[in-house]
Design a protein around this motif. Sequence first.
Motif, PDB file in Angstrom:
ATOM      1  N   GLY A   3      62.721  61.384  29.282  1.00 44.06           N
ATOM      2  CA  GLY A   3      63.441  62.061  28.005  1.00 44.06           C
ATOM      3  C   GLY A   3      64.906  61.739  28.148  1.00 44.06           C
ATOM      4  N   ASN A   4      65.760  62.279  27.338  1.00 47.71           N
ATOM      5  CA  ASN A   4      67.143  62.104  27.332  1.00 47.71           C
ATOM      6  C   ASN A   4      67.965  62.285  28.579  1.00 47.71           C
ATOM      7  OD1 ASN A   4      66.937  61.217  24.701  1.00 47.71           O
ATOM      8  ND2 ASN A   4      67.265  63.308  23.556  1.00 47.71           N
ATOM      9  N   PHE A   5      69.003  61.596  28.711  1.00 45.18           N
ATOM     10  CA  PHE A   5      69.947  61.728  29.847  1.00 45.18           C
ATOM     11  C   PHE A   5      70.890  62.965  29.673  1.00 45.18           C
ATOM     12  CE2 PHE A   5      73.888  60.659  32.135  1.00 45.18           C
ATOM     13  CZ  PHE A   5      73.296  60.680  33.387  1.00 45.18           C
ATOM     14  N   SER A   6      70.751  63.716  30.652  1.00 41.59           N
ATOM     15  CA  SER A   6      71.690  64.932  30.846  1.00 41.59           C
ATOM     16  C   SER A   6      72.928  64.275  31.766  1.00 41.59           C
ATOM     17  CB  SER A   6      71.014  66.104  31.196  1.00 41.59           C
ATOM     18  OG  SER A   6      72.109  67.114  31.604  1.00 41.59           O
ATOM     19  N   LYS A   7      74.137  64.777  31.432  1.00 41.48           N
ATOM     20  CA  LYS A   7      75.230  64.530  32.282  1.00 41.48           C
ATOM     21  C   LYS A   7      75.663  65.308  33.156  1.00 41.48           C
ATOM     22  CE  LYS A   7      77.669  61.680  28.493  1.00 41.48           C
ATOM     23  NZ  LYS A   7      78.551  61.633  27.441  1.00 41.48           N
ATOM     24  N   GLU A   8      74.636  66.508  33.432  1.00 38.98           N
ATOM     25  CA  GLU A   8      74.923  67.538  34.426  1.00 38.98           C
ATOM     26  C   GLU A   8      74.496  66.704  35.550  1.00 38.98           C
ATOM     27  OE1 GLU A   8      72.568  71.681  35.899  1.00 38.98           O
ATOM     28  OE2 GLU A   8      72.460  70.660  33.855  1.00 38.98           O
ATOM     29  N   SER A 112      70.518  42.678  49.926  1.00 40.33           N
ATOM     30  CA  SER A 112      69.845  43.718  49.900  1.00 40.33           C
ATOM     31  C   SER A 112      70.199  44.790  48.906  1.00 40.33           C
ATOM     32  CB  SER A 112      69.449  44.384  51.233  1.00 40.33           C
ATOM     33  OG  SER A 112      68.851  43.626  52.192  1.00 40.33           O
ATOM     34  N   LEU A 113      71.603  44.867  48.865  1.00 44.94           N
ATOM     35  CA  LEU A 113      72.186  45.765  47.570  1.00 44.94           C
ATOM     36  C   LEU A 113      71.800  45.456  46.327  1.00 44.94           C
ATOM     37  CD1 LEU A 113      74.062  48.148  47.030  1.00 44.94           C
ATOM     38  CD2 LEU A 113      76.194  46.537  47.017  1.00 44.94           C
ATOM     39  N   ALA A 114      72.052  43.834  46.048  1.00 44.60           N
ATOM     40  CA  ALA A 114      71.656  43.446  44.783  1.00 44.60           C
ATOM     41  C   ALA A 114      70.269  43.906  44.404  1.00 44.60           C
ATOM     42  CB  ALA A 114      71.882  41.890  44.638  1.00 44.60           C
ATOM     43  N   GLU A 115      69.313  43.698  45.331  1.00 43.99           N
ATOM     44  CA  GLU A 115      68.002  43.888  45.170  1.00 43.99           C
ATOM     45  C   GLU A 115      67.630  45.243  44.727  1.00 43.99           C
ATOM     46  OE1 GLU A 115      63.512  43.840  47.486  1.00 43.99           O
ATOM     47  OE2 GLU A 115      65.195  43.091  48.523  1.00 43.99           O
ATOM     48  N   LEU A 116      68.503  46.476  45.673  1.00 40.75           N
ATOM     49  CA  LEU A 116      68.387  47.781  45.489  1.00 40.75           C
ATOM     50  C   LEU A 116      68.779  48.128  44.051  1.00 40.75           C
ATOM     51  CD1 LEU A 116      68.135  50.679  46.418  1.00 40.75           C
ATOM     52  CD2 LEU A 116      70.748  50.527  46.968  1.00 40.75           C
ATOM     53  N   LEU A 117      69.823  47.568  43.403  1.00 39.20           N
ATOM     54  CA  LEU A 117      70.273  47.897  42.090  1.00 39.20           C
ATOM     55  C   LEU A 117      69.449  47.355  41.074  1.00 39.20           C
ATOM     56  CD1 LEU A 117      74.318  47.613  42.942  1.00 39.20           C
ATOM     57  CD2 LEU A 117      72.694  49.867  42.817  1.00 39.20           C
ATOM     58  N   MET A 118      68.787  46.012  41.337  1.00 38.17           N
ATOM     59  CA  MET A 118      68.390  45.643  40.112  1.00 38.17           C
ATOM     60  C   MET A 118      66.960  46.156  40.163  1.00 38.17           C
ATOM     61  SD  MET A 118      69.238  41.436  40.256  1.00 38.17           S
ATOM     62  CE  MET A 118      68.862  41.315  41.912  1.00 38.17           C
ATOM     63  N   THR A 119      66.170  46.776  41.061  1.00 43.08           N
ATOM     64  CA  THR A 119      65.003  47.203  41.187  1.00 43.08           C
ATOM     65  C   THR A 119      64.790  48.544  40.996  1.00 43.08           C
ATOM     66  OG1 THR A 119      64.943  47.418  43.606  1.00 43.08           O
ATOM     67  CG2 THR A 119      63.919  45.427  42.505  1.00 43.08           C
ATOM     68  N   TRP A 120      66.104  49.295  40.891  1.00 43.22           N
ATOM     69  CA  TRP A 120      65.983  50.665  40.689  1.00 43.22           C
ATOM     70  C   TRP A 120      65.911  50.937  39.217  1.00 43.22           C
ATOM     71  CZ3 TRP A 120      69.344  53.942  44.671  1.00 43.22           C
ATOM     72  CH2 TRP A 120      68.952  55.322  44.613  1.00 43.22           C
ATOM     73  N   LYS A 121      64.668  51.424  38.743  1.00 44.85           N
ATOM     74  CA  LYS A 121      64.911  51.664  37.292  1.00 44.85           C
ATOM     75  C   LYS A 121      64.324  53.000  37.068  1.00 44.85           C
ATOM     76  CE  LYS A 121      65.239  47.329  36.606  1.00 44.85           C
ATOM     77  NZ  LYS A 121      66.486  46.973  36.093  1.00 44.85           N
ATOM     78  N   PRO A 122      65.283  53.907  36.943  1.00 40.78           N
ATOM     79  CA  PRO A 122      64.781  55.335  36.698  1.00 40.78           C
ATOM     80  C   PRO A 122      64.463  55.726  35.235  1.00 40.78           C
ATOM     81  CG  PRO A 122      67.242  54.949  36.463  1.00 40.78           C
ATOM     82  CD  PRO A 122      66.694  53.739  37.066  1.00 40.78           C
ATOM     83  N   THR A 123      63.849  56.792  34.962  1.00 39.90           N
ATOM     84  CA  THR A 123      63.334  57.060  33.742  1.00 39.90           C
ATOM     85  C   THR A 123      64.260  57.563  32.748  1.00 39.90           C
ATOM     86  OG1 THR A 123      62.318  59.218  34.582  1.00 39.90           O
ATOM     87  CG2 THR A 123      61.035  57.208  34.671  1.00 39.90           C
ATOM     88  N   ARG A 124      65.253  58.083  33.123  1.00 40.81           N
ATOM     89  CA  ARG A 124      66.227  58.651  32.291  1.00 40.81           C
ATOM     90  C   ARG A 124      66.943  57.452  31.474  1.00 40.81           C
ATOM     91  NH1 ARG A 124      69.440  63.418  35.782  1.00 40.81           N
ATOM     92  NH2 ARG A 124      67.901  64.542  36.115  1.00 40.81           N
ATOM     93  N   ARG A 125      67.268  57.865  30.210  1.00 41.50           N
ATOM     94  CA  ARG A 125      68.097  56.937  29.443  1.00 41.50           C
ATOM     95  C   ARG A 125      69.245  57.508  28.568  1.00 41.50           C
ATOM     96  NH1 ARG A 125      64.985  54.259  31.772  1.00 41.50           N
ATOM     97  NH2 ARG A 125      63.149  52.977  31.080  1.00 41.50           N
ATOM     98  N   TYR A 126      70.170  56.581  28.044  1.00 45.32           N
ATOM     99  CA  TYR A 126      71.235  56.996  27.456  1.00 45.32           C
ATOM    100  C   TYR A 126      71.704  55.898  26.439  1.00 45.32           C
ATOM    101  CZ  TYR A 126      74.183  54.461  30.789  1.00 45.32           C
ATOM    102  OH  TYR A 126      74.821  53.624  31.520  1.00 45.32           O
ATOM    103  N   HIS A 127      72.599  56.326  25.369  1.00 51.85           N
ATOM    104  CA  HIS A 127      73.228  55.442  24.566  1.00 51.85           C
ATOM    105  C   HIS A 127      74.662  54.906  24.822  1.00 51.85           C
ATOM    106  CE1 HIS A 127      69.848  56.366  21.687  1.00 51.85           C
ATOM    107  NE2 HIS A 127      69.640  54.977  21.656  1.00 51.85           N
TER     108      HIS A 127
END
Length: 581
Positions: A3-8, A112-127
Motif C-alpha cells: 500500500g501507500n507509504f507512510s512517513k511515520e 556488496s553495498l551496491a548489491e544491497l541497495l540495488m536488490t533491496w525492493k520494499p513493497t512500500r511506494r511513494y510519489h
Amino acid sequence: MDGNFSKEMDPIISHVPPAGFVARLDGIYIERVGKDDEVTLDWLCSPIAVKALGRNKNNEHWCSWIELVDADGVVHELHVLEENLGGSFGKVLKDLRSRGFRLAGGKAARESLAELLMTWKPTRRYHTTDRLGWVDEGCTAFVLGNKRVLGDEDMVFLNDAASSRATEMRPSGTLEDWRATVAQRCSGNPVMLVAVSLAFAGPLVGFLGRESFGLHLCGQSGHGKTTTAKAAVSVWGSPDFMHSWRTTANALEGTAATCNGSLLVLDEIDEVSARDVGAAVYMLGNGEGKDRATSTGGSRATHHWSLTFLSTGEISLAAKMAEVGKKPMAGQNVRLINIAADASPFGAFDNLHGEQDSAIFAKSVEDAAQSCFGVAGPAFVERLIQVPESREKRTQMLYSVVASWSKRLDLSGDRTASRVLGHFALIGLAGHLATDFGLTGWHRGEALSAAFELAKEWLEAQGRPEKWQIDAAVERTRAYLVARGDTHFQRAGKPPVADLAGYRDDDWFYILGDAWSALHAGLSPTEEAKCLGIAGFFVHGDGKNIQSKSPGWVPGRPRAYKVRASIMDVASVAKTLSIAG
C-alpha cells in the motif's frame, strides 16, 4: 507492508534486507556460508535501510528512499535514483558518508553495498515530483519552497536545481498573528487589499485554469510601494522571498518556476533593461520559458508555471519601454496591469490605522511582515484541496463577478478591457475566499470592492496620458519655444521672420501644423496636444477643432496649436506639472 507509504518513522532494524544480508542494531552484516554449511556474519556497514520505492506520476524516474543512522544515533534520509546505483555509485557513497554512514574497507565492501541497495525492493511506494506549487493539473498536491507537501502525504519533492531562494517560502509566527498584524492593516487600504489578494490569487490561476498575470505598482519613491509588496510577500514567505527585476532572462525563468502556484514579486522595474522588459512580461504571462537544446542536441526541460506576479517601480512599463523607443503591445498591458500606487491620501495608503504619519504606518507593516509570514498562503491552499469539487463552484463565482462588473462598466465588445477585468475579478475572488476561510479578518466583500475600484481606475486611465508622457511633452515644447520663440514666431507689427513656425503675443504661441508635427516628430500631434492640455498649457479650438484660429492680425487666420506663453517659465512649468501629476 503493502500500500501507500507512510512517513511515520519506523525503526531501521524493522526493515528486512534482501537475502544474504542481516540487519542488526549496529548495522548490516553479510552472511557467509563455510565448507561445513557454517554461517558466519561479517560486518558491512552502519545501520541503513531502503524504506520505500518512489516514482513520479508517470511511473518514471524510480528511486529509493534510504535511511541511515550516524554515530550519534541521528537518523538521516536521502532519495537515490535507481540509475545512480550503477555507474554513479561513487556519488551515492559520497552522499551517504556525508551523513555519517560508515562502510567496511576494501573494494569488495563497496560492491556488496551496491548489491544491497540495488536488490533491496520494499513493497512500500511513494510519489515524487520536481515541481514546486501545484504538482499536476488535477491540483491534488502543492509543494512549498521548504519542500513541505500539502494535500498528498505520499508525495516527496526532489529537485536539487530548485532556486535556493525557494527556501524562503517558509513559516514564521502563527496565522492568528499574521491576520492581526499584517492583514488587519490592509483593511481600508484598497491598494494593499488588492496586492495581498493578488498573492492569494496565485494558486487560483492553476486551480481554475486561468492565465498568469501581474500588477505593477507605479509611483514615487517613499510612497509605500515596497511596503505593500512586502505585505503581499508575507502571504507566502519571508521578506527575502522578494526578487529583483535586475536579473537575466534565464534566471527569471527559474525564479518563476520556483514561485509556481504562488506569487512572484519583482522589485524596481527601473533596474531591468528597457530592451528586455517587454519580452519578460510576455514570458511571465505565458507561463513557460524558452526551449533550449542540450550540448548533445537534445531538448532541455522547459520551465513551466502558473502564478501571479507583482512588480514595483517609479515608472510604468510604458515609460520603461519608451527609453528605447518602444511601446507596450496590448498583450503586455493585459499581462502586467499598471496601478497608480501614489494616488491615495498617503501615497499607497488611505487608512493609517491611527498612526501619526505614513512613514510610521509603513514601518509597522514591514515590521509585522518581518516576523509573521508564510502561514496564510499554505492555509489557503489546504482549504482549496480539502474541497476539490469547489473548483466548478469557484469558476462559476468568477464568471458571475466578471459578468456583473462588465455590465456595470459597459465593456461589451472590448476584449482587452474584458481580459483585464477578469484578472481583477480573480484578485477580488481570491481575497473574498481568503476572508471566507477566516484568514484575513477583512470585512466581507471588502476585497471584491477594492478590486472593482482599482479596475475602474485602470479603465478610466486608458487613453489618458501618463505623467511621464505629460512631462516629456511639456519639456519638449518648452525647449522648442525657448530656442525659437524670438526668431521663428511672428509678432504683430514686427518685420517678417524667416522659417515661420507660427505667431505669438505676450500670452500665447500659435504653432502651425507643420512646425507642431516636426516638434513632436514620430508622435501623435493630437496626443501631444492632449498632454499639454492636461498640464494646462494648451487650449483647444472651437467645436471639435483641436487647433485654434490665429489672431485677427494674421492674414487668413490659419489654424494653429495654441500654447500658453507661461510654458517658457521653468518655475511655472514645475508647479503646473506637480499639480497635474
